[in-house]
Design a protein around this motif. Structure first.
Motif, short mmCIF file in Angstrom:
data_model
loop_
_atom_site.label_atom_id
_atom_site.label_comp_id
_atom_site.label_asym_id
_atom_site.label_seq_id
_atom_site.Cartn_x
_atom_site.Cartn_y
_atom_site.Cartn_z
N TRP A 32 43.44 44.27 43.38
CA TRP A 32 43.88 43.43 44.50
C TRP A 32 42.66 42.94 45.29
CZ3 TRP A 32 47.89 40.68 45.60
CH2 TRP A 32 47.98 40.08 46.86
N GLY A 33 42.56 41.62 45.39
CA GLY A 33 41.48 41.01 46.15
C GLY A 33 40.20 40.78 45.38
N ARG A 34 40.12 41.27 44.15
CA ARG A 34 38.91 41.04 43.34
C ARG A 34 38.97 39.64 42.75
NH1 ARG A 34 37.72 46.72 40.30
NH2 ARG A 34 37.26 47.86 42.20
N PRO A 35 37.97 38.84 43.01
CA PRO A 35 38.01 37.45 42.56
C PRO A 35 38.13 37.30 41.04
CG PRO A 35 36.15 37.85 44.03
CD PRO A 35 36.76 39.16 43.73
N ASN A 40 43.10 33.79 41.57
CA ASN A 40 42.70 33.88 42.98
C ASN A 40 43.80 33.46 43.95
OD1 ASN A 40 40.18 35.02 42.72
ND2 ASN A 40 39.10 33.08 42.77
N PHE A 43 46.00 36.04 45.92
CA PHE A 43 45.50 36.76 47.10
C PHE A 43 45.72 36.00 48.40
CE2 PHE A 43 42.51 38.02 43.55
CZ PHE A 43 43.28 39.10 43.17
N ARG A 44 46.20 34.77 48.32
CA ARG A 44 46.53 34.01 49.53
C ARG A 44 47.93 34.36 50.03
NH1 ARG A 44 43.89 29.57 46.62
NH2 ARG A 44 45.94 28.74 46.12
N PRO A 47 50.95 40.87 49.52
CA PRO A 47 51.08 41.63 48.27
C PRO A 47 52.51 41.72 47.75
CG PRO A 47 49.67 42.80 49.81
CD PRO A 47 50.24 41.62 50.55
N ARG A 78 50.83 51.50 43.86
CA ARG A 78 49.67 50.71 43.47
C ARG A 78 48.92 51.33 42.30
NH1 ARG A 78 45.91 49.00 47.94
NH2 ARG A 78 45.51 47.36 46.45
N TYR A 85 50.80 51.55 49.51
CA TYR A 85 50.90 50.86 50.79
C TYR A 85 51.70 51.75 51.74
CZ TYR A 85 49.33 46.47 48.69
OH TYR A 85 48.61 45.50 48.07
#
Length: 123
Positions: A32-35, A40, A43-44, A47, A78, A85
């Motif tokens: 999560w969040g790794r480009p 991509n 991630f906007r 989750p 996760r 979470y």
């Protein structure tokens, strides 16, 4: 790896469907969040949107007789190596699940599969 357009999930060959499940697990976990250029946009979104997509994938897996690990049906889960979470607010399900999954993206997915020698019959 990409997230396939939801309109072709039911038509994906076994390898691509199971690969999609692995990709979702990775993205929900430490990924999560790794480009990664292809995903991509995920991630906007909150989750929970990825959880909705993953649930869609797992329902198709179950329909085909596969048994995804039950933990993944918990939106907070996760993976074994990443803390769950604490609070993951649910959001409304949309169609398409991701706004980026429009008709252009659908055509890109179909072309991508064709380049791998996979012809889908869309009705």
């Amino acid at each position: 790896m990409r997230l396939w357009h939801q309109d072709i999930i039911s038509k994906l060959p076994r390898q691509q469907l199971l690969g999609q499940h692995r990709e979702c697990c990775a993205l929900r976990g430490a990924g999560w969040g790794r480009p990664h250029a292809t995903v991509n946009y995920v991630f906007r979104y909150p989750p929970y949107k990825l959880v909705q997509y993953h649930l869609f994938i797992m329902e198709e897996m179950k329909r085909r007789g596969y048994q995804p690990a039950g933990e993944w049906f918990d939106p907070s889960y996760r993976g074994k190596s990443v803390a769950a979470y604490i609070q993951l607010p649910a959001i409304l399900t949309t169609y398409p699940l991701y706004a980026e999954h429009d008709s252009t993206y659908l055509a890109e997915c179909i072309d991508n599969l064709k380049s791998k020698g996979i012809q889908l019959e869309l009705t």
